[in-house]
Design a protein around this motif. Structure first.
Motif, PDB file in Angstrom:
ATOM      1  N   ASN A 100     -75.912   3.160  27.157  1.00  0.00           N
ATOM      2  CA  ASN A 100     -74.655   3.239  27.885  1.00  0.00           C
ATOM      3  C   ASN A 100     -74.911   4.309  28.972  1.00  0.00           C
ATOM      4  O   ASN A 100     -74.423   3.832  29.990  1.00  0.00           O
ATOM      5  CB  ASN A 100     -73.523   3.527  27.071  1.00  0.00           C
ATOM      6  N   ALA A 101     -75.571   5.510  28.721  1.00  0.00           N
ATOM      7  CA  ALA A 101     -75.762   6.441  29.859  1.00  0.00           C
ATOM      8  C   ALA A 101     -76.698   5.717  30.894  1.00  0.00           C
ATOM      9  O   ALA A 101     -76.361   6.137  31.938  1.00  0.00           O
ATOM     10  CB  ALA A 101     -76.259   7.651  29.168  1.00  0.00           C
ATOM     11  N   GLY A 102     -77.489   5.190  30.430  1.00  0.00           N
ATOM     12  CA  GLY A 102     -78.461   4.282  31.369  1.00  0.00           C
ATOM     13  C   GLY A 102     -77.610   3.529  32.228  1.00  0.00           C
ATOM     14  O   GLY A 102     -77.890   3.492  33.228  1.00  0.00           O
ATOM     15  N   GLU A 103     -76.658   2.745  31.678  1.00  0.00           N
ATOM     16  CA  GLU A 103     -75.915   1.799  32.503  1.00  0.00           C
ATOM     17  C   GLU A 103     -75.018   2.546  33.552  1.00  0.00           C
ATOM     18  O   GLU A 103     -75.113   2.159  34.768  1.00  0.00           O
ATOM     19  CB  GLU A 103     -75.386   0.986  31.500  1.00  0.00           C
ATOM     20  N   ILE A 104     -74.492   3.684  32.954  1.00  0.00           N
ATOM     21  CA  ILE A 104     -73.493   4.137  33.858  1.00  0.00           C
ATOM     22  C   ILE A 104     -74.299   4.975  34.886  1.00  0.00           C
ATOM     23  O   ILE A 104     -73.903   4.921  36.138  1.00  0.00           O
ATOM     24  CB  ILE A 104     -72.822   5.376  33.117  1.00  0.00           C
ATOM     25  N   ILE A 105     -75.673   5.409  34.827  1.00  0.00           N
ATOM     26  CA  ILE A 105     -76.395   6.053  35.738  1.00  0.00           C
ATOM     27  C   ILE A 105     -77.055   4.948  36.919  1.00  0.00           C
ATOM     28  O   ILE A 105     -76.722   5.385  38.132  1.00  0.00           O
ATOM     29  CB  ILE A 105     -77.647   6.496  35.292  1.00  0.00           C
ATOM     30  N   THR A 106     -77.153   3.684  36.492  1.00  0.00           N
ATOM     31  CA  THR A 106     -77.718   2.788  37.288  1.00  0.00           C
ATOM     32  C   THR A 106     -76.311   2.302  38.184  1.00  0.00           C
ATOM     33  O   THR A 106     -76.124   2.234  39.468  1.00  0.00           O
ATOM     34  CB  THR A 106     -77.931   1.485  36.540  1.00  0.00           C
ATOM     35  N   THR A 107     -75.222   2.112  37.686  1.00  0.00           N
ATOM     36  CA  THR A 107     -73.920   1.707  38.236  1.00  0.00           C
ATOM     37  C   THR A 107     -73.594   2.998  39.407  1.00  0.00           C
ATOM     38  O   THR A 107     -73.110   2.701  40.697  1.00  0.00           O
ATOM     39  CB  THR A 107     -72.839   1.772  37.193  1.00  0.00           C
ATOM     40  N   LEU A 108     -73.934   4.209  38.946  1.00  0.00           N
ATOM     41  CA  LEU A 108     -73.402   5.379  39.745  1.00  0.00           C
ATOM     42  C   LEU A 108     -74.397   5.453  40.947  1.00  0.00           C
ATOM     43  O   LEU A 108     -73.940   5.853  42.087  1.00  0.00           O
ATOM     44  CB  LEU A 108     -73.340   6.613  38.887  1.00  0.00           C
ATOM     45  N   THR A 109     -75.552   5.015  40.683  1.00  0.00           N
ATOM     46  CA  THR A 109     -76.713   5.021  41.624  1.00  0.00           C
ATOM     47  C   THR A 109     -76.356   4.239  43.042  1.00  0.00           C
ATOM     48  O   THR A 109     -76.481   4.479  44.131  1.00  0.00           O
ATOM     49  CB  THR A 109     -78.063   4.890  41.110  1.00  0.00           C
ATOM     50  N   ARG A 110     -75.984   3.068  42.296  1.00  0.00           N
ATOM     51  CA  ARG A 110     -75.750   1.949  43.192  1.00  0.00           C
ATOM     52  C   ARG A 110     -74.441   2.272  44.220  1.00  0.00           C
ATOM     53  O   ARG A 110     -74.625   2.240  45.463  1.00  0.00           O
ATOM     54  CB  ARG A 110     -75.216   0.580  42.456  1.00  0.00           C
ATOM     55  N   SER A 111     -73.455   2.874  43.333  1.00  0.00           N
ATOM     56  CA  SER A 111     -72.433   3.250  44.235  1.00  0.00           C
ATOM     57  C   SER A 111     -72.510   4.507  45.165  1.00  0.00           C
ATOM     58  O   SER A 111     -72.184   4.543  46.481  1.00  0.00           O
ATOM     59  CB  SER A 111     -71.301   3.996  43.232  1.00  0.00           C
ATOM     60  N   TYR A 112     -73.441   5.406  44.659  1.00  0.00           N
ATOM     61  CA  TYR A 112     -74.164   6.345  45.608  1.00  0.00           C
ATOM     62  C   TYR A 112     -74.812   6.004  46.964  1.00  0.00           C
ATOM     63  O   TYR A 112     -74.678   6.452  48.000  1.00  0.00           O
ATOM     64  CB  TYR A 112     -75.073   7.435  44.848  1.00  0.00           C
ATOM     65  N   ASN A 113     -75.653   4.994  46.508  1.00  0.00           N
ATOM     66  CA  ASN A 113     -76.413   4.261  47.754  1.00  0.00           C
ATOM     67  C   ASN A 113     -75.400   3.363  48.630  1.00  0.00           C
ATOM     68  O   ASN A 113     -75.652   3.702  49.953  1.00  0.00           O
ATOM     69  CB  ASN A 113     -77.382   3.095  47.134  1.00  0.00           C
ATOM     70  N   ARG A 114     -74.276   2.939  48.032  1.00  0.00           N
ATOM     71  CA  ARG A 114     -73.384   2.346  48.996  1.00  0.00           C
ATOM     72  C   ARG A 114     -72.596   3.343  49.729  1.00  0.00           C
ATOM     73  O   ARG A 114     -72.470   2.975  51.142  1.00  0.00           O
ATOM     74  CB  ARG A 114     -72.418   1.362  48.105  1.00  0.00           C
ATOM     75  N   ALA A 115     -72.160   4.307  49.355  1.00  0.00           N
ATOM     76  CA  ALA A 115     -71.555   5.472  49.973  1.00  0.00           C
ATOM     77  C   ALA A 115     -72.411   6.184  51.133  1.00  0.00           C
ATOM     78  O   ALA A 115     -72.130   6.421  51.991  1.00  0.00           O
ATOM     79  CB  ALA A 115     -70.800   6.492  48.891  1.00  0.00           C
ATOM     80  N   ARG A 116     -73.780   6.365  50.563  1.00  0.00           N
ATOM     81  CA  ARG A 116     -74.606   6.613  51.620  1.00  0.00           C
ATOM     82  C   ARG A 116     -74.797   5.984  52.652  1.00  0.00           C
ATOM     83  O   ARG A 116     -74.794   6.514  53.891  1.00  0.00           O
ATOM     84  CB  ARG A 116     -75.816   7.269  50.961  1.00  0.00           C
TER      85      ARG A 116
END
Length: 294
Positions: free
Chosen positions: A257-273
């Motif tokens: 679950n932590a891996g899935e959360i990291i993947t989702t947050l990384t996508r959000s970070y890339n979109r925000a960036r």
């Protein structure tokens, strides 16, 4: 929308949590193997105990013993609740506590009282929270139980049953099926089931001959308490292995679950960036256009 710094901080936090859960998963995996080895090493002793009881019982027709006698009325029972000392093991403790409460409610509905022996800090804290004071408590033994612990627990219920202070004794524990599956069960310890010593059929093949000192009845009298100790010890070992199995499954699920959360947050970070960069480019182009017009 959260800024880049907040997302990056949360990614770092989840990564740290994943590292912890992965480490706990690896530790539980290593402990499962040791727990399985202890169960396998204890199994021949338990089977031999059953065989010896059966053989001795053939020489003691109509055996009688206080641990074999059923009390005509159950006014008080003893419940041994086997939980863990630590959490983070899924529904391992919740299933045991649920069955313990069911036994207590059933006893109350039949007009009997229940004495609980709490093994593990989780059972102790839960029972005290519910206003139930255990008659005995054992801490820091859930992952490394010894035969001495089983002997001490068994001695309590044997003495209480022999003196008539309790009318039945049960143990609630998780049976270890495999690494991914554990099942909460309730076993009756006292009175000892009559089928343990009643022999209906003669064994096929050679029949072992025994020389008893002082007598078969005296030997059987000593074996029956040892049989109860063996049952308690087996339950402690099953619970210890089940705890590590449940913890491994829970920690693996948490790591995934932590891996899935990291993947989702990384996508959000890339979109925000990307949005930030696009906004900066738009500001630069807009500023350049304004300078050209002026």
């Amino acid at each position: 929308m959260p800024n880049l710094r907040d997302i990056k901080r949360r990614i770092s936090s989840v990564q740290s949590t994943r590292q912890i859960t992965r480490t706990m998963e690896m530790v539980a995996t290593a402990k499962i193997k040791k727990a399985q080895e202890r169960i396998e090493s204890a199994r021949p002793y338990a089977l031999s105990m059953m065989e010896v009881l059966g053989n001795v019982a053939r020489y003691v027709q109509g055996a009688t013993h206080p641990l074999l006698e059923e009390h005509p009325e159950q006014k008080r029972i003893a419940i041994i609740s086997l939980t863990s000392d630590r959490g983070l093991c899924g529904a391992f403790n919740a299933n045991i506590l649920r069955l313990t409460e069911e036994l207590m409610r059933k006893a109350a509905s039949e007009g009997a009282e229940a004495d609980v022996i709490a093994v593990g800090k989780k059972a102790l804290s839960y029972l005290k929270y519910r206003g139930v004071q255990p008659v005995a408590e054992y801490r820091d033994i859930s992952d490394k139980p010894t035969y001495a612990h089983a002997r001490d627990i068994a001695a309590r219920i044997i003495a209480a049953y022999s003196e008539g202070r309790i009318d039945a004794a049960y143990v609630v524990f998780n049976r270890f099926k495999n690494v991914a599956e554990q099942k909460a069960e309730v076993h009756q310890l006292l009175p000892i089931e009559r089928k343990v010593v009643d022999v209906d059929e003669e064994p096929l093949g050679p029949r072992p001959e025994y020389l008893f000192e002082p007598s078969p009845a005296a030997v059987l009298e000593k074996l029956l308490p040892t049989y109860v100790e063996t049952l308690v010890y087996r339950a402690l070992l099953e619970s210890a292995a089940s705890e590590q199995g449940a913890r491994r499954v829970a920690m693996k699920s948490a790591t995934d679950n932590a891996g899935e959360i990291i993947t989702t947050l990384t996508r959000s970070y890339n979109r925000a960036r990307q949005a930030s960069i696009t906004n900066e480019i738009a500001e630069i182009v807009g500023g350049a256009a304004a300078l050209e017009e002026s």
